[in-house]
Design an enzyme around this catalytic site. Structure first.
Site, PDB file in Angstrom:
ATOM      1  N   HIS A  15       0.964  -7.901   9.876  1.00 46.95           N
ATOM      2  CA  HIS A  15      -0.174  -8.081   8.967  1.00 46.95           C
ATOM      3  C   HIS A  15      -0.780  -6.709   8.710  1.00 46.95           C
ATOM      4  O   HIS A  15      -0.321  -5.699   9.251  1.00 46.95           O
ATOM      5  CB  HIS A  15      -1.194  -9.068   9.562  1.00 46.95           C
ATOM      6  CG  HIS A  15      -1.714  -8.671  10.899  1.00 46.95           C
ATOM      7  ND1 HIS A  15      -2.807  -7.866  11.062  1.00 46.95           N
ATOM      8  CD2 HIS A  15      -1.257  -8.954  12.148  1.00 46.95           C
ATOM      9  CE1 HIS A  15      -3.020  -7.678  12.353  1.00 46.95           C
ATOM     10  NE2 HIS A  15      -2.091  -8.309  13.038  1.00 46.95           N
ATOM     11  N   GLY A  16      -1.800  -6.655   7.916  1.00 47.08           N
ATOM     12  CA  GLY A  16      -2.374  -5.380   7.475  1.00 47.08           C
ATOM     13  C   GLY A  16      -2.740  -4.431   8.587  1.00 47.08           C
ATOM     14  O   GLY A  16      -2.471  -3.232   8.517  1.00 47.08           O
TER      15      GLY A  16
END
Length: 157
Positions: A15-16
């Site tokens: 994820h980010g």
């Protein structure tokens, strides 16, 4: 053995935060996701591979295949291992993978889990596995983002 720069438990996997913060701080150029269920889900494999920039190689393996890959000859790559649970880490260690440090970044609340810290909840079984990892000499710590202080797991369980 491949050069492991970070082993992290994060049930969101790629994820980010992993891409922007952890790959930058570790200078990683490869992510190996280890999860028996995800490895069998072709849709999730595609989603995870698309979540990383093209400059980062992404592989998704079950525990056994990951252990074989990680034990292979050092390719010069800087590898982040991402898993969802401590059980997977213990499985890798029992299969011969040398994991000295374990970053606990996120395990969401589900039935049977109690909150340990912020976005980290663990079950009684997971608590026992963390204790076993500590007994095996693994430095287990909570560190959600790179600029946060490491909090030793031994003081939390």
């Amino acid at each position: 053995m491949l050069h492991i720069v970070l082993t992290r438990i994060d049930d969101r996997l790629i994820h980010g935060q992993v891409i922007t913060a952890w790959t930058k701080i570790t200078k990683a150029d490869r992510i190996i996701v280890v999860d028996d269920e995800v490895a069998e889900d072709s849709f999730m494999v595609k989603v995870l591979k698309m979540a990383a920039p093209s400059s980062i190689k992404v592989d998704i393996f079950n525990t056994q295949d990951a252990a074989v890959t990680l034990a292979g000859e050092d390719t010069g790559e800087r590898v982040i291992i991402l898993v969802k649970t401590p059980k997977t880490v213990l499985g890798l260690i029992k299969a011969g993978v040398n994991i000295a440090d374990l970053n606990l970044g996120g395990m969401g609340a589900t039935q049977g889990r109690k909150q340990l810290y912020r976005n980290i909840s663990i079950s009684a079984e997971e608590k026992a596995i963390f204790k076993e990892l500590l007994t095996l000499g693994v430095d287990v710590f909570v560190q959600i983002v790179p600029d946060a202080n490491k909090m030793p797991m031994a003081t939390m369980i």
